[in-house]
Enzyme design. Structure first.
Site, mmCIF file in Angstrom:
data_model
loop_
_atom_site.group_PDB
_atom_site.id
_atom_site.type_symbol
_atom_site.label_atom_id
_atom_site.label_comp_id
_atom_site.label_asym_id
_atom_site.label_seq_id
_atom_site.Cartn_x
_atom_site.Cartn_y
_atom_site.Cartn_z
ATOM 1 N N ASP A 38 0.653 -1.280 -0.083
ATOM 2 C CA ASP A 38 -0.062 0.079 -0.111
ATOM 3 C C ASP A 38 0.790 1.323 -0.035
ATOM 4 O O ASP A 38 2.122 1.259 -0.171
ATOM 5 C CB ASP A 38 -0.912 -0.075 1.164
ATOM 6 C CG ASP A 38 -0.378 -0.151 2.644
ATOM 7 O OD1 ASP A 38 0.738 0.447 2.569
ATOM 8 O OD2 ASP A 38 -0.745 -0.750 3.347
ATOM 9 N N LYS A 60 -4.882 2.953 -0.238
ATOM 10 C CA LYS A 60 -5.406 3.200 0.973
ATOM 11 C C LYS A 60 -4.509 4.613 1.258
ATOM 12 O O LYS A 60 -3.314 4.340 1.765
ATOM 13 C CB LYS A 60 -4.794 2.203 2.128
ATOM 14 C CG LYS A 60 -6.076 1.585 2.767
ATOM 15 C CD LYS A 60 -5.487 0.740 3.929
ATOM 16 C CE LYS A 60 -6.600 -0.014 4.724
ATOM 17 N NZ LYS A 60 -6.124 -0.468 5.857
ATOM 18 N N MET A 175 -2.046 8.601 12.715
ATOM 19 C CA MET A 175 -3.205 9.176 11.977
ATOM 20 C C MET A 175 -4.157 10.365 12.538
ATOM 21 O O MET A 175 -5.121 10.352 12.479
ATOM 22 C CB MET A 175 -4.100 7.771 11.802
ATOM 23 C CG MET A 175 -3.683 6.457 11.422
ATOM 24 S SD MET A 175 -4.813 5.038 11.597
ATOM 25 C CE MET A 175 -4.469 4.769 13.213
HETATM 26 N N1 SAH Z 1 1.819 0.425 11.011
HETATM 27 C C1 SAH Z 1 2.053 1.701 10.774
HETATM 28 C C2 SAH Z 1 1.298 2.753 11.073
HETATM 29 C C3 SAH Z 1 0.098 2.554 10.143
HETATM 30 S S1 SAH Z 1 -1.404 3.814 10.631
HETATM 31 C C4 SAH Z 1 3.354 1.762 11.754
HETATM 32 O O1 SAH Z 1 3.803 0.971 12.486
HETATM 33 O O2 SAH Z 1 4.252 2.786 11.332
HETATM 34 C C5 SAH Z 1 -0.822 5.050 9.386
HETATM 35 C C6 SAH Z 1 -0.208 6.203 10.260
HETATM 36 O O3 SAH Z 1 1.170 5.865 10.414
HETATM 37 C C7 SAH Z 1 -0.069 7.538 9.396
HETATM 38 O O4 SAH Z 1 -1.327 8.168 9.596
HETATM 39 C C8 SAH Z 1 0.938 8.318 10.181
HETATM 40 O O5 SAH Z 1 0.580 8.633 11.352
HETATM 41 C C9 SAH Z 1 1.989 7.084 10.588
HETATM 42 N N2 SAH Z 1 2.922 7.016 9.487
HETATM 43 C C10 SAH Z 1 3.297 6.031 8.679
HETATM 44 N N3 SAH Z 1 4.490 6.126 8.088
HETATM 45 C C11 SAH Z 1 4.703 7.571 8.598
HETATM 46 C C12 SAH Z 1 6.124 8.152 8.195
HETATM 47 N N4 SAH Z 1 6.926 7.522 7.345
HETATM 48 N N5 SAH Z 1 6.121 9.492 8.749
HETATM 49 C C13 SAH Z 1 5.356 9.902 9.560
HETATM 50 N N6 SAH Z 1 4.119 9.022 10.037
HETATM 51 C C14 SAH Z 1 3.979 8.043 9.320
#
Ligand code: SAH
Length: 509
Positions: A38, A60, A175
């Site tokens: 995704d 997504k 998020m």
């Molecule tokens: N499983 C993922 C989170 C998924 S939910 C993890 O462990 O990182 C999706 C959220 O993750 C986004 O809305 C944001 O808040 C955060 N996120 C994911 N990648 C990011 C990045 N490179 N920089 C900042 N926030 C990130």
């Protein structure tokens, strides 16, 4: 026919920096029959997939789902039931707000075997790359990961605002960008001091990383002013103040600079990785395509007659590559070259030749006539037969100089270059929207092809705020002849020289 059900691997793809992928995840992608990813997973990781792997994007982004969660689930089950092993790449860690738990339950209920490969979560990595340790003995003893997605006005909320507000924990919201105002209001309402430090880190660990800091009081305005959007993590707590001291990622010398690479794709990786390590965001717009010569006959013939030659001269890595590829295709190996003397132009060509077990006898630094004359000055090549496998339609200086020195030169087309217009639209759109800081030109043809891509557009206007970086005087001359004035010219006519000059240029700014 029944197959053995395949396994689904729920893989943490890390937060964005491809280097933060685990070794286990990489091996798993390499062996997968199907790779499902995704928008949070770095597309770079797809390079690890096998040639025959199916690659499926399930999107997504915010609410705009390319495939619904149900359809994704269905897809995973279907593929596994076809006997295929599936690598399901999920941003960060699969079990941290990634719905990985739900996917695992669903697989279980369908009898599909699964494994979970944890990943580096953005909840820790994005703050880390912004210089914010989520725990620190002087500031906090624990950290909470909280969803910022939940509608704060929802009645049966699981949000425990009083707990968050009255602990000294570092709070990390994922998020949460859209709900920032509500999050901040709720924390203050439940007693969190309004001067508590807070940071938002967008696209953490990537070249696009953007950080905005403030206090609960000021952050909403600042985020608006900076136009910071999702995906970002929100970090709240005293550890945020450590960023002033500990920031490192965005302090690298080329951080945030958007630099276009015009070299052929196959040759771009060295420049891209060097610039990326310095913080630049590299935009690959290859202007050249390198292909085998239309007629490979002459190259084959010269290899067949290689015993007639005394010298073999390579002027580029491509020349070396195509020469040896053809030689091996003909069922021969390097032993037929044992009697030859070798010359390579430029250190990179020399290194490539060495990969084939051959050390160049001499090494003119550049194509320039003086350089070649200089290198051959102590060598008698009068009446010697020289084979020069290189690009079709290459510059004539080199054979001319050799002939002047008495050599008999056979120039053979080992490859051809062609205009690559694949990314023309993207290039023009980036230029029109000020999306480029610098453009690198590594040969005359990159410049002339670049100009062809712009067609009859007003080049002067499009390049007004763009730094033009040339690898050396010949490339610069071509640029000038096409009405592009280089701002940067490498002192050393190599990729490293080009990078060094870019660094000097930005240091002096
Ligand atoms: N499983 C993922 C989170 C998924 S939910 C993890 O462990 O990182 C999706 C959220 O993750 C986004 O809305 C944001 O808040 C955060 N996120 C994911 N990648 C990011 C990045 N490179 N920089 C900042 N926030 C990130």
């Amino acid at each position: 026919m029944t197959h053995k059900t395949g396994t689904v691997y729920l893989i943490g793809a890390g937060p964005g920096d491809p280097g933060l992928l685990t070794i286990k995840a990489k091996e798993c992608i390499e062996h997968a029959d199907v790779v499902v990813y995704d928008y949070l997973a770095s597309p770079f990781l797809l390079n690890y997939a096998g040639k025959d792997a199916q690659i499926i994007y399930v999107g997504k982004k915010g609410g705009d789902h390319t495939l619904t969660q149900d359809k994704i689930n269905l897809l995973l089950v279907e593929k596994a039931q076809q006997g295929l092993n599936v690598a399901r790449l999920k941003g960060g860690d699969p079990f941290v707000f990634g719905r990985g738990g739900e996917e695992a339950q669903m697989l279980l209920s369908h009898g599909v075997p699964y494994e979970v490969i944890p990943g580096v979560t953005s909840a820790i990595a994005a703050p880390a790359y912004a210089g914010i340790p989520v725990t620190h003995r002087d500031h906090t003893s624990f950290v909470s990961f909280i969803t910022g997605h939940e509608d704060p006005t929802k009645k049966d909320t699981r949000m425990q605002w009083d707990v968050y507000a009255n602990s000294n924990a570092t709070l990390v919201f994922l998020m949460g960008v859209k709900n920032l105002e509500n999050i901040v209001k709720n924390l203050i309402k439940h007693g969190k001091p309004s001067d508590t430090p807070i940071a938002l880190v967008r696209w953490g660990t990537t070249a696009r990383q953007q950080t905005v800091t403030g206090t609960l009081d000021t952050i909403v305005e600042r985020v608006k002013a900076a136009n910071l959007k999702s995906p970002a993590v929100i970090i709240i707590g005293h550890v945020v103040s450590l960023r002033d001291e500990l920031a490192w990622f965005d302090k690298r010398p080329l951080f945030g600079k958007k630099i276009v690479i015009t070299r052929a794709r196959a040759q771009a990786s060295g420049l891209v990785s060097t610039l990326s390590k310095l913080g630049a965001q590299c935009i690959e717009i290859p202007t050249i395509q390198i292909i085998p010569p239309e007629d490979i006959g002459p190259l084959k013939k010269s290899i067949k007659n290689i015993h007639h030659y005394d010298w073999l001269i390579f002027t580029s890595v491509n020349g070396v590559n195509f020469f040896f590829e053809t030689l091996f295709d003909m069922g021969k190996d390097v032993r037929i070259l044992g009697h030859l003397k070798f010359a390579c132009i430029g250190p990179v060509t020399k290194e490539r030749l060495k990969d084939f077990g051959i050390v160049s006898d001499i090494l003119p630094e550049t194509y320039r006539a003086e350089s070649v004359i200089d290198a051959f000055s102590s060598i008698n090549i009068k009446n010697k037969k020289v084979l020069l496998p290189r690009a079709k339609k290459a510059r004539t200086i080199l054979p001319e100089e050799l002939i002047k020195m008495g050599a008999r030169v056979d120039e053979i087309a080992a490859y051809e270059t062609r205009l690559n217009a694949e990314r023309k639209e993207e290039l023009i759109s980036l230029l029109e929207n000020n999306g480029i800081d610098a453009i690198t030109f590594t040969s005359s043809s990159t410049v002339s092809n670049f100009i062809s891509l712009l067609e009859s557009k007003d080049t002067k206007k499009l390049l007004k705020d763009v730094a033009i970086a040339s690898i050396g005087p010949i490339t610069s001359d071509t640029a000038k002849s096409l009405d592009i004035e280089p701002d940067i010219e490498a002192k050393d006519y190599t990729i490293q020289g080009l990078v060094d000059s870019l660094l000097t240029y930005y240091e002096s700014k």
